[in-house]
Design a protein around this motif. Structure first.
Motif, PDB file in Angstrom:
ATOM      1  N   ALA A  20     -37.789 -24.818 -20.544  1.00 22.18           N
ATOM      2  CA  ALA A  20     -39.135 -24.242 -20.642  1.00 22.18           C
ATOM      3  C   ALA A  20     -39.498 -23.954 -22.087  1.00 22.18           C
ATOM      4  CB  ALA A  20     -39.213 -22.968 -19.797  1.00 22.18           C
ATOM      5  N   ARG A  21     -38.564 -23.371 -22.827  1.00 18.86           N
ATOM      6  CA  ARG A  21     -38.835 -23.069 -24.240  1.00 18.86           C
ATOM      7  C   ARG A  21     -39.076 -24.355 -25.039  1.00 18.86           C
ATOM      8  NH1 ARG A  21     -37.862 -17.909 -25.838  1.00 18.86           N
ATOM      9  NH2 ARG A  21     -36.629 -16.565 -24.450  1.00 18.86           N
ATOM     10  N   LYS A  22     -38.263 -25.352 -24.796  1.00 15.80           N
ATOM     11  CA  LYS A  22     -38.388 -26.596 -25.548  1.00 15.80           C
ATOM     12  C   LYS A  22     -39.710 -27.305 -25.234  1.00 15.80           C
ATOM     13  CE  LYS A  22     -35.992 -27.972 -28.011  1.00 15.80           C
ATOM     14  NZ  LYS A  22     -35.999 -27.901 -29.505  1.00 15.80           N
ATOM     15  N   LEU A  23     -40.087 -27.332 -23.979  1.00 19.38           N
ATOM     16  CA  LEU A  23     -41.340 -27.987 -23.614  1.00 19.38           C
ATOM     17  C   LEU A  23     -42.537 -27.241 -24.199  1.00 19.38           C
ATOM     18  CD1 LEU A  23     -40.482 -28.975 -19.952  1.00 19.38           C
ATOM     19  CD2 LEU A  23     -40.831 -30.545 -21.858  1.00 19.38           C
ATOM     20  N   ALA A  24     -42.470 -25.913 -24.217  1.00 17.81           N
ATOM     21  CA  ALA A  24     -43.543 -25.136 -24.851  1.00 17.81           C
ATOM     22  C   ALA A  24     -43.610 -25.451 -26.343  1.00 17.81           C
ATOM     23  CB  ALA A  24     -43.323 -23.646 -24.621  1.00 17.81           C
ATOM     24  N   GLU A  25     -42.438 -25.578 -26.963  1.00 16.26           N
ATOM     25  CA  GLU A  25     -42.372 -25.928 -28.385  1.00 16.26           C
ATOM     26  C   GLU A  25     -42.993 -27.299 -28.642  1.00 16.26           C
ATOM     27  OE1 GLU A  25     -38.712 -27.416 -31.118  1.00 16.26           O
ATOM     28  OE2 GLU A  25     -38.412 -25.453 -30.169  1.00 16.26           O
ATOM     29  N   LYS A  26     -42.869 -28.205 -27.667  1.00 19.40           N
ATOM     30  CA  LYS A  26     -43.420 -29.556 -27.807  1.00 19.40           C
ATOM     31  C   LYS A  26     -44.906 -29.615 -27.461  1.00 19.40           C
ATOM     32  CE  LYS A  26     -39.429 -31.655 -28.717  1.00 19.40           C
ATOM     33  NZ  LYS A  26     -39.148 -32.374 -29.976  1.00 19.40           N
ATOM     34  N   GLY A  27     -45.506 -28.467 -27.124  1.00 23.76           N
ATOM     35  CA  GLY A  27     -46.940 -28.430 -26.885  1.00 23.76           C
ATOM     36  C   GLY A  27     -47.379 -28.401 -25.440  1.00 23.76           C
ATOM     37  N   PHE A  28     -46.421 -28.324 -24.507  1.00 23.17           N
ATOM     38  CA  PHE A  28     -46.777 -28.246 -23.098  1.00 23.17           C
ATOM     39  C   PHE A  28     -47.213 -26.830 -22.723  1.00 23.17           C
ATOM     40  CE2 PHE A  28     -44.240 -32.041 -23.080  1.00 23.17           C
ATOM     41  CZ  PHE A  28     -44.671 -32.786 -21.992  1.00 23.17           C
ATOM     42  N   ARG A  29     -48.180 -26.740 -21.827  1.00 26.58           N
ATOM     43  CA  ARG A  29     -48.385 -25.501 -21.098  1.00 26.58           C
ATOM     44  C   ARG A  29     -47.285 -25.424 -20.050  1.00 26.58           C
ATOM     45  NH1 ARG A  29     -54.938 -25.718 -19.928  1.00 26.58           N
ATOM     46  NH2 ARG A  29     -55.611 -24.936 -21.981  1.00 26.58           N
ATOM     47  N   VAL A  30     -46.690 -24.248 -19.885  1.00 22.72           N
ATOM     48  CA  VAL A  30     -45.488 -24.141 -19.065  1.00 22.72           C
ATOM     49  C   VAL A  30     -45.675 -23.106 -17.962  1.00 22.72           C
ATOM     50  CG1 VAL A  30     -43.043 -23.553 -19.058  1.00 22.72           C
ATOM     51  CG2 VAL A  30     -43.992 -24.871 -20.951  1.00 22.72           C
ATOM     52  N   ALA A  31     -45.273 -23.476 -16.752  1.00 18.72           N
ATOM     53  CA  ALA A  31     -45.221 -22.563 -15.621  1.00 18.72           C
ATOM     54  C   ALA A  31     -43.785 -22.486 -15.126  1.00 18.72           C
ATOM     55  CB  ALA A  31     -46.142 -23.036 -14.503  1.00 18.72           C
ATOM     56  N   ILE A  32     -43.334 -21.282 -14.794  1.00 18.09           N
ATOM     57  CA  ILE A  32     -41.927 -21.062 -14.466  1.00 18.09           C
ATOM     58  C   ILE A  32     -41.804 -20.345 -13.128  1.00 18.09           C
ATOM     59  CG2 ILE A  32     -39.777 -19.965 -15.194  1.00 18.09           C
ATOM     60  CD1 ILE A  32     -40.864 -20.056 -18.075  1.00 18.09           C
ATOM     61  N   LEU A  33     -40.922 -20.859 -12.280  1.00 11.91           N
ATOM     62  CA  LEU A  33     -40.540 -20.187 -11.040  1.00 11.91           C
ATOM     63  C   LEU A  33     -39.143 -19.625 -11.202  1.00 11.91           C
ATOM     64  CD1 LEU A  33     -41.198 -19.670  -7.958  1.00 11.91           C
ATOM     65  CD2 LEU A  33     -39.870 -21.758  -7.513  1.00 11.91           C
ATOM     66  N   SER A  34     -38.966 -18.356 -10.856  1.00 16.21           N
ATOM     67  CA  SER A  34     -37.648 -17.725 -10.968  1.00 16.21           C
ATOM     68  C   SER A  34     -37.546 -16.614  -9.937  1.00 16.21           C
ATOM     69  CB  SER A  34     -37.450 -17.147 -12.372  1.00 16.21           C
ATOM     70  OG  SER A  34     -36.303 -16.330 -12.437  1.00 16.21           O
ATOM     71  N   SER A  35     -36.384 -16.493  -9.321  1.00 18.11           N
ATOM     72  CA  SER A  35     -36.197 -15.453  -8.302  1.00 18.11           C
ATOM     73  C   SER A  35     -35.899 -14.090  -8.908  1.00 18.11           C
ATOM     74  CB  SER A  35     -35.054 -15.850  -7.358  1.00 18.11           C
ATOM     75  OG  SER A  35     -33.838 -15.991  -8.075  1.00 18.11           O
ATOM     76  N   SER A  36     -35.528 -14.053 -10.179  1.00 19.46           N
ATOM     77  CA  SER A  36     -35.078 -12.807 -10.807  1.00 19.46           C
ATOM     78  C   SER A  36     -36.190 -12.013 -11.468  1.00 19.46           C
ATOM     79  CB  SER A  36     -34.019 -13.116 -11.870  1.00 19.46           C
ATOM     80  OG  SER A  36     -34.610 -13.830 -12.946  1.00 19.46           O
ATOM     81  N   GLY A  37     -37.327 -12.638 -11.699  1.00 19.19           N
ATOM     82  CA  GLY A  37     -38.375 -11.998 -12.489  1.00 19.19           C
ATOM     83  C   GLY A  37     -38.283 -12.355 -13.959  1.00 19.19           C
ATOM     84  N   LYS A  38     -37.144 -12.915 -14.391  1.00 16.39           N
ATOM     85  CA  LYS A  38     -37.003 -13.305 -15.792  1.00 16.39           C
ATOM     86  C   LYS A  38     -37.963 -14.446 -16.142  1.00 16.39           C
ATOM     87  CE  LYS A  38     -32.100 -12.057 -16.192  1.00 16.39           C
ATOM     88  NZ  LYS A  38     -30.735 -12.586 -16.426  1.00 16.39           N
ATOM     89  N   GLY A  39     -38.278 -15.269 -15.152  1.00 15.45           N
ATOM     90  CA  GLY A  39     -39.198 -16.368 -15.394  1.00 15.45           C
ATOM     91  C   GLY A  39     -40.595 -15.885 -15.724  1.00 15.45           C
ATOM     92  N   GLU A  40     -41.019 -14.821 -15.052  1.00 14.93           N
ATOM     93  CA  GLU A  40     -42.338 -14.264 -15.357  1.00 14.93           C
ATOM     94  C   GLU A  40     -42.370 -13.739 -16.782  1.00 14.93           C
ATOM     95  OE1 GLU A  40     -44.919 -12.090 -12.824  1.00 14.93           O
ATOM     96  OE2 GLU A  40     -43.595 -12.368 -11.087  1.00 14.93           O
ATOM     97  N   ILE A  49     -47.583 -19.490 -17.118  1.00 15.53           N
ATOM     98  CA  ILE A  49     -47.682 -18.903 -15.784  1.00 15.53           C
ATOM     99  C   ILE A  49     -46.274 -18.627 -15.283  1.00 15.53           C
ATOM    100  CG2 ILE A  49     -48.304 -19.341 -13.375  1.00 15.53           C
ATOM    101  CD1 ILE A  49     -50.529 -21.189 -14.438  1.00 15.53           C
ATOM    102  N   GLY A  50     -46.043 -17.423 -14.777  1.00 14.30           N
ATOM    103  CA  GLY A  50     -44.762 -17.080 -14.184  1.00 14.30           C
ATOM    104  C   GLY A  50     -44.941 -16.644 -12.746  1.00 14.30           C
ATOM    105  N   VAL A  51     -44.108 -17.168 -11.854  1.00 19.03           N
ATOM    106  CA  VAL A  51     -44.131 -16.798 -10.448  1.00 19.03           C
ATOM    107  C   VAL A  51     -42.725 -16.381 -10.053  1.00 19.03           C
ATOM    108  CG1 VAL A  51     -44.400 -17.642  -8.086  1.00 19.03           C
ATOM    109  CG2 VAL A  51     -46.075 -18.272  -9.830  1.00 19.03           C
ATOM    110  N   THR A  52     -42.609 -15.209  -9.449  1.00 19.80           N
ATOM    111  CA  THR A  52     -41.317 -14.770  -8.941  1.00 19.80           C
ATOM    112  C   THR A  52     -41.170 -15.250  -7.504  1.00 19.80           C
ATOM    113  OG1 THR A  52     -41.195 -12.839 -10.395  1.00 19.80           O
ATOM    114  CG2 THR A  52     -39.867 -12.783  -8.384  1.00 19.80           C
ATOM    115  N   GLY A  53     -40.187 -16.078  -7.289  1.00 17.91           N
ATOM    116  CA  GLY A  53     -39.958 -16.656  -5.970  1.00 17.91           C
ATOM    117  C   GLY A  53     -38.772 -17.598  -6.028  1.00 17.91           C
TER     118      GLY A  53
END
Length: 233
Positions: A20-40, A49-53
């Motif tokens: 996710a960090r690398k793709l953002a660095e390359k200019g992508f808009r990034v959305a992350i799904l994570s069950s821990s809340g760390k993704g948000e 965009i972060g979604v906890t799930g």
């Protein structure tokens, strides 16, 4: 120029977060799904965009995909990461744990692909990248459910590519060896011809390449990033 959009599942930590960090660095808009809340939290840091799930929940994955599509109108890249499945001596793994391994390592990639591939095809193409394991082709008793179901993921990836390559929707697997997202163990390090663990950054760079226009003719492949542990056959 339209900004490209990437979704990363199980992206709150480890190789998923690195991607996710690398793709953002390359200019992508990034959305992350994570069950821990760390993704948000990471998505907020990256302006995404972060979604906890869970990627084991169709409803959670669909909520993520719909949120991204509604806000940004496109999905160009999907990175499927995963957590950790059951481990035990091979004949001591219960039916329940085999089923859980299938959820963690196989269906967690199938569900997002099922939702995202039609969107990519309608938009002219895209790239799906599954973070797999070196053990998919040289099974390790240390990672039995991972080895079995990610071997299945390799077959799924080829079948997917047979159907979707003509629509310019690519799918490839990245097969990491021992990576420094987990604590280093000397017994594992000794098995690596390069003599060291791989770095999360190295996996992220490989994923970023597969997401790029430079990889536009690569699909249905398993890309080993393992310091030489596996040998091509």
């Amino acid at each position: 120029m339209t900004e490209k959009v990437a979704i990363v599942t199980a992206g709150g930590s480890g190789m998923g977060a690195g991607a996710a960090r690398k793709l953002a660095e390359k200019g992508f808009r990034v959305a992350i799904l994570s069950s821990s809340g760390k993704g948000e939290a990471l998505a907020k840091e990256l302006g995404g965009i972060g979604v906890t799930g869970s990627n084991q929940s169709h409803d959670d994955v669909r909520r993520l995909v719909e949120t991204v599509r509604d806000r940004w109108g496109r999905i160009d890249v999907l990175v499927n990461s995963a957590g950790h499945g059951p481990r035990a001596p091979i004949l001591e793994i219960s039916d329940e744990d085999w089923h859980r391994g299938m959820e963690v390592y196989f269906l967690s990639a199938v569900r997002p692909a099922r939702l995202v591939a039609p969107i990519m095809a309608a938009n002219g193409g895209g790239s799906i990248i599954n973070i797999s394991t070196f053990a998919a082709f040289e099974p390790s008793e240390v990672f039995p459910t991972s080895a079995v179901f990610r071997a299945g993921l390799a077959s799924f990836t080829k079948l997917f590519s047979d159907q979707y390559a003509a629509k310019n929707v690519r799918m490839n697997n990245v097969l990491p060896g021992f990576i420094d997202s987990l604590p280093e163990k000397e017994a594992f390090r000794e098995k690596i011809p390069m003599g060291r663990y791989g770095h999360v950054e190295e996996i992220a760079e490989t994923i970023a390449f597969l997401a790029s226009d430079g990889a536009a003719y690569i699909t249905g492949q398993n890309i080993r990033v393992d310091g030489g542990i596996t040998r091509s056959v």
